[in-house]
Design a protein around this motif. Structure first.
Motif, PDB file in Angstrom:
ATOM      1  N   UNK B 149      -5.529  -3.049  34.413  1.00 45.27           N
ATOM      2  CA  UNK B 149      -4.755  -1.936  34.959  1.00 45.27           C
ATOM      3  C   UNK B 149      -5.488  -1.205  36.080  1.00 45.27           C
ATOM      4  N   UNK B 150      -6.822  -1.117  35.910  1.00 50.91           N
ATOM      5  CA  UNK B 150      -7.568  -0.158  36.720  1.00 50.91           C
ATOM      6  C   UNK B 150      -8.487  -0.819  37.740  1.00 50.91           C
ATOM      7  N   UNK B 152     -10.353  -1.603  40.775  1.00 50.90           N
ATOM      8  CA  UNK B 152     -10.430  -0.743  41.954  1.00 50.90           C
ATOM      9  C   UNK B 152      -9.681  -1.326  43.146  1.00 50.90           C
ATOM     10  N   UNK B 153      -9.166  -0.443  43.969  1.00 49.44           N
ATOM     11  CA  UNK B 153      -8.387  -0.892  45.124  1.00 49.44           C
ATOM     12  C   UNK B 153      -7.206   0.037  45.296  1.00 49.44           C
ATOM     13  N   UNK B 154      -6.444  -0.183  46.331  1.00 43.78           N
ATOM     14  CA  UNK B 154      -5.331   0.716  46.648  1.00 43.78           C
ATOM     15  C   UNK B 154      -4.213   0.644  45.645  1.00 43.78           C
ATOM     16  N   UNK B 155      -3.287  -0.281  45.845  1.00 44.36           N
ATOM     17  CA  UNK B 155      -2.123  -0.368  44.963  1.00 44.36           C
ATOM     18  C   UNK B 155      -1.954  -1.766  44.367  1.00 44.36           C
ATOM     19  N   UNK B 156      -2.908  -2.684  44.644  1.00 43.58           N
ATOM     20  CA  UNK B 156      -2.706  -4.089  44.256  1.00 43.58           C
ATOM     21  C   UNK B 156      -2.446  -4.242  42.763  1.00 43.58           C
ATOM     22  N   UNK B 157      -3.247  -3.540  41.925  1.00 42.88           N
ATOM     23  CA  UNK B 157      -3.081  -3.701  40.473  1.00 42.88           C
ATOM     24  C   UNK B 157      -1.718  -3.170  40.017  1.00 42.88           C
ATOM     25  N   UNK B 158      -1.203  -2.163  40.735  1.00 41.43           N
ATOM     26  CA  UNK B 158       0.122  -1.642  40.406  1.00 41.43           C
ATOM     27  C   UNK B 158       1.211  -2.632  40.778  1.00 41.43           C
ATOM     28  N   UNK B 159       1.045  -3.247  41.959  1.00 37.77           N
ATOM     29  CA  UNK B 159       2.030  -4.242  42.404  1.00 37.77           C
ATOM     30  C   UNK B 159       2.035  -5.450  41.470  1.00 37.77           C
ATOM     31  N   UNK B 160       0.835  -5.848  41.038  1.00 36.82           N
ATOM     32  CA  UNK B 160       0.715  -6.997  40.130  1.00 36.82           C
ATOM     33  C   UNK B 160       1.392  -6.680  38.798  1.00 36.82           C
ATOM     34  N   UNK B 161       1.168  -5.469  38.312  1.00 37.98           N
ATOM     35  CA  UNK B 161       1.769  -5.069  37.035  1.00 37.98           C
ATOM     36  C   UNK B 161       3.295  -5.004  37.149  1.00 37.98           C
ATOM     37  N   UNK B 227      -1.610   8.589  34.027  1.00 36.95           N
ATOM     38  CA  UNK B 227      -2.229   7.326  33.624  1.00 36.95           C
ATOM     39  C   UNK B 227      -3.696   7.370  34.033  1.00 36.95           C
ATOM     40  N   UNK B 228      -4.519   6.583  33.332  1.00 35.83           N
ATOM     41  CA  UNK B 228      -5.948   6.558  33.666  1.00 35.83           C
ATOM     42  C   UNK B 228      -6.247   5.637  34.847  1.00 35.83           C
ATOM     43  N   UNK B 229      -5.284   4.818  35.254  1.00 39.25           N
ATOM     44  CA  UNK B 229      -5.544   3.816  36.295  1.00 39.25           C
ATOM     45  C   UNK B 229      -5.021   4.285  37.653  1.00 39.25           C
ATOM     46  N   UNK B 230      -5.943   4.510  38.585  1.00 35.52           N
ATOM     47  CA  UNK B 230      -5.577   4.987  39.918  1.00 35.52           C
ATOM     48  C   UNK B 230      -4.576   4.095  40.649  1.00 35.52           C
ATOM     49  N   UNK B 231      -4.797   2.764  40.675  1.00 32.98           N
ATOM     50  CA  UNK B 231      -3.859   1.895  41.405  1.00 32.98           C
ATOM     51  C   UNK B 231      -2.435   1.967  40.850  1.00 32.98           C
TER      52      UNK B 231
END
Lengths: 111, 400
Positions: B149-150, B152-161, B227-231
């Motif tokens: 989830x977390x 590091x990076x801009x929004x990649x982990x959010x897009x992947x999720x 949420x604890x995850x910045x992305x």
């Protein structure tokens, strides 16, 4: 830009031989690629008559009837791919085993 | 479910990674494969266990398998189970990989789009580079999502999720992945018709899938996702802006949110608690009680405890712990959630079922055919299938 490809956390071993885990994953990647190719071919066939083939393929939005056709084909493909697993479960459900098979042969030999 | 042809398609929005033709075909395959594992392989586990794995165990141990641990021992050596579990895992791995291809190809454009959208939003966005992400989120990559989830990076982990979870849930959560939030919001409106929350907090909101339905249900309320995850938070904020929803997203820890006492009328979470830990879960419950105004309501939509189901069902569900990087999944189900909620001050906490909102999607999106939505809504609960039939288990507490 490259993202992380491997998930943190020890990967479980499912089969007695770790080579079998690798073989299974490779088979599934091939299945995935086969399925992707079939979708592409299907699209090619559908847009072949129109101009600007490559752009049309990328832009192609399958309508509902095509979505259904493709999903039915993928499920049929997966059923064929896993035919031995299905047979295994059916044997288990019907109590069919080596012993029952041998017993049948012996019965028929006598009867 | 065998008869249901799942052609569900995710609704587009400006920051959703776009798949090219081959990526899309691979993504469709992973969704189909997950569906097949569920409808084609899962049903064989019962017969295989009964007909040979249990008997094999009994011959070896001189007794029948008694609990889910025994059942697991019996099944681990069975080739049918090995193929089921291995294929399920592989489907999960292929799914994330197929989405990463799309994201890598267009990340700079997605980042720019997200920044532009966030800049137009009125609702707050708050993240911090110094934020301490709890170990239970970073130790393993939950759901085998590479980077977690977390990352590091801009929004990649959010897009992947966002895209990955749509495939993971095979579209069962609706075109915008929001079935849980929608179902709970519907439940509140129908079962608590006089309850009009003005401040709503969604804990562990990731990309805000379940957060947005609360703004739709209570348009005058201030809705905040944490949420604890910045992305996830950054992506959630841009996604909400792209969908025209005025919802704030803050990087905060649900164990200690930093909000003043009595800040909210309604606090919700969706599949959050089982991603926390033995210490975090009670802390989150305590924080809910502290943050609620008198008469305020806490609703957690998550997993029912193991003692409500038979050992074979427990065994099937516990596979998530072992094969899908869900470290707290099994332990969470052993916790007496009612007793826990009571211990932090909720007088009469209870479990209930919030009916799935899936039928609403049939009217809203063409790929959600009436027939498929009905099949999904009317099926019985089957362990190992994604999402229950009928509805979501909710733990409810009202602050006195």
């Amino acid at each position: 830009m490259s993202l992380r490809r491997d998930a943190r956390g020890k990967r479980p071993q499912f089969y007695a031989d770790p080579a079998m885990d690798q073989a299974m994953s490779m088979i599934m990647v091939l299945a995935e690629e086969y399925s992707a190719l079939r979708d592409r071919l299907d699209t090619v066939e559908r847009v072949a008559t129109s101009a600007g083939l490559a752009a049309a393929i990328e832009a192609y939005e399958p309508p509902q009837d095509v979505l259904e056709l493709r999903e039915a084909r993928r499920q049929a493909f997966l059923s064929r791919l896993f035919y031995l697993a299905r047979k295994d479960a059916t044997d288990a459900a019907e109590n069919s085993s080596d012993a029952s098979f041998t017993a049948t042969i012996n019965d028929i030999a006598k009867g | 479910m065998n008869a249901m042809l799942n052609t569900f398609q995710q609704a587009d929005h400006p920051v959703l990674p776009k798949a090219d033709a081959d990526e899309r075909a691979r993504q469709e395959f992973t969704k189909s494969l997950k569906g097949f594992v569920q409808s084609g392989l899962l049903p064989g586990l019962g017969p295989v266990f009964g007909a040979r794995a249990a008997k094999h165990f009994e011959r070896e141990h001189g007794r029948a398998p008694a609990d889910r641990h025994d059942i697991r021992k019996a099944m681990l050596v069975d080739p049918y189970f090995q193929t089921y579990a291995a294929t399920n895992r592989i489907a999960q791995e292929l799914l994330w990989d197929s989405v990463i291809d799309s994201i890598e190809r267009q990340l700079p454009a997605l980042e720019a789009e997200a920044a532009a959208l966030s800049a137009t939003a009125r609702a707050p966005l708050e993240t911090s580079p110094d934020f301490a992400t709890p170990r239970y989120v970073t130790a393993l990559d939950i759901h085998c999502m590479p980077g977690g989830y977390a990352e590091p990076g801009g929004i990649a982990a959010g897009a992947l999720y966002d895209r990955g979870v749509y495939l993971y849930s095979m579209g069962y959560m609706g075109p915008t992945n929001d079935d849980m939030g929608r179902s709970v919001a519907n439940y509140i409106r129908r079962r608590m018709p006089d309850f009009q929350p003005t401040r709503i907090l969604d804990m562990g909101c990731t990309v805000g899938h379940s957060t947005l339905p609360y703004k739709e249900a209570f348009p005058d309320a201030e809705v905040i996702g944490i949420d604890v995850a910045g992305p996830q938070i950054r992506y959630a904020h841009a996604r909400a802006a792209g969908l025209g929803a005025d919802v704030g997203f803050l990087q905060r820890n649900a164990e200690a949110t930093g909000f003043p006492d009595a800040s909210f009328d309604l606090i919700v979470s969706h599949i959050l608690l089982h991603e926390t830990s033995g210490k975090a879960m009670p802390a989150i419950m305590r924080e809910c009680h502290r943050l609620l105004k008198p008469g305020g309501v806490m609703i957690h939509a998550d997993l029912p405890p193991f003692n409500l189901m038979d050992p074979f069902t427990q065994f099937i569900l516990d596979n998530e712990t072992w094969y899908n990087n869900e470290p707290f999944w099994g332990a969470m189900r052993e916790i007496d959630q009612i007793a826990l909620a009571r211990s932090v001050g909720f007088a009469e906490p209870y479990f209930d079922t919030a009916p799935m909102a899936i039928m609403e999607f049939a009217a809203a999106a063409e790929s959600y055919t009436e027939e498929a939505a009905e099949a999904l809504a009317e099926r019985e609960f089957t362990a190992g299938e994604y999402a229950p039939g009928g509805g979501w288990e909710v733990l409810i507490g009202v602050k006195s």
